[in-house]
Design a protein around this motif. Structure first.
Motif, short mmCIF file in Angstrom:
data_model
loop_
_atom_site.label_atom_id
_atom_site.label_comp_id
_atom_site.label_asym_id
_atom_site.label_seq_id
_atom_site.Cartn_x
_atom_site.Cartn_y
_atom_site.Cartn_z
N MET A 1 0.86 -1.19 0.00
CA MET A 1 0.00 0.00 0.00
C MET A 1 0.89 1.24 0.00
O MET A 1 1.89 1.30 0.70
CB MET A 1 -0.90 -0.01 1.23
N GLU A 2 0.51 2.22 -0.77
CA GLU A 2 1.32 3.43 -0.88
C GLU A 2 1.12 4.36 0.32
O GLU A 2 0.07 4.36 0.94
CB GLU A 2 1.01 4.16 -2.18
N SER B 1 -1.42 19.15 16.48
CA SER B 1 -1.37 18.78 15.07
C SER B 1 -0.24 17.79 14.89
O SER B 1 0.85 17.95 15.46
CB SER B 1 -1.17 20.00 14.18
N VAL B 2 -0.51 16.74 14.13
CA VAL B 2 0.48 15.69 13.88
C VAL B 2 0.61 15.51 12.38
O VAL B 2 -0.37 15.18 11.70
CB VAL B 2 0.05 14.35 14.54
N ALA B 3 1.81 15.74 11.86
CA ALA B 3 2.10 15.48 10.45
C ALA B 3 2.64 14.06 10.37
O ALA B 3 3.53 13.67 11.13
CB ALA B 3 3.12 16.48 9.93
N ILE B 4 2.11 13.27 9.43
CA ILE B 4 2.44 11.86 9.35
C ILE B 4 2.60 11.42 7.90
O ILE B 4 1.91 11.93 7.02
CB ILE B 4 1.36 11.03 10.10
N ASP B 5 3.53 10.51 7.67
CA ASP B 5 3.77 9.92 6.35
C ASP B 5 3.65 8.41 6.55
O ASP B 5 4.55 7.78 7.11
CB ASP B 5 5.16 10.30 5.85
N ALA B 6 2.52 7.83 6.13
CA ALA B 6 2.24 6.43 6.44
C ALA B 6 1.23 5.87 5.43
O ALA B 6 0.57 6.62 4.72
CB ALA B 6 1.67 6.32 7.85
N TYR C 1 -5.64 14.55 3.98
CA TYR C 1 -4.66 13.73 3.28
C TYR C 1 -4.12 14.42 2.04
O TYR C 1 -4.82 15.22 1.40
CB TYR C 1 -5.32 12.43 2.78
N GLN C 2 -2.90 14.01 1.67
CA GLN C 2 -2.30 14.39 0.39
C GLN C 2 -1.58 13.17 -0.14
O GLN C 2 -0.73 12.61 0.56
CB GLN C 2 -1.32 15.56 0.55
#
Length: 82
Positions: free
Chosen positions: A1-2, A49-54, A78-79
């Protein structure tokens, strides 16, 4: 999954939930880009605020678990990564 980049906005009005909230964030620390917390004493809440890359499922799971805590509201934007 991306993977996707997302911002989870969290508002905490129940201080008793902060410990579990921090545990959940710690469990996902490998995905977290950064976080910022602001106590807003006038309103009796804390804003995080939580920035996440998952992967999307990880983001959705974390946001859902956070929102299920007493006195905690979470929303996610999302982005998709290029």
């Amino acid at each position: 999954m991306e993977n996707r980049v997302a911002l989870i906005g969290i508002v905490v009005s129940e201080s008793g939930s902060v410990s579990r909230l921090n545990e959940l964030l710690h469990e996902n620390a490998g995905y977290i880009i950064g976080r910022m917390g602001i106590p807003y004493e006038k309103a009796g809440v804390s804003i995080i605020s939580v920035a996440i890359d998952a992967p999307t499922d990880v983001i959705n799971s974390l946001s859902g678990k956070l929102g299920a805590l007493k006195g905690v509201t979470s929303k996610t934007i999302y982005q998709k990564l290029p």
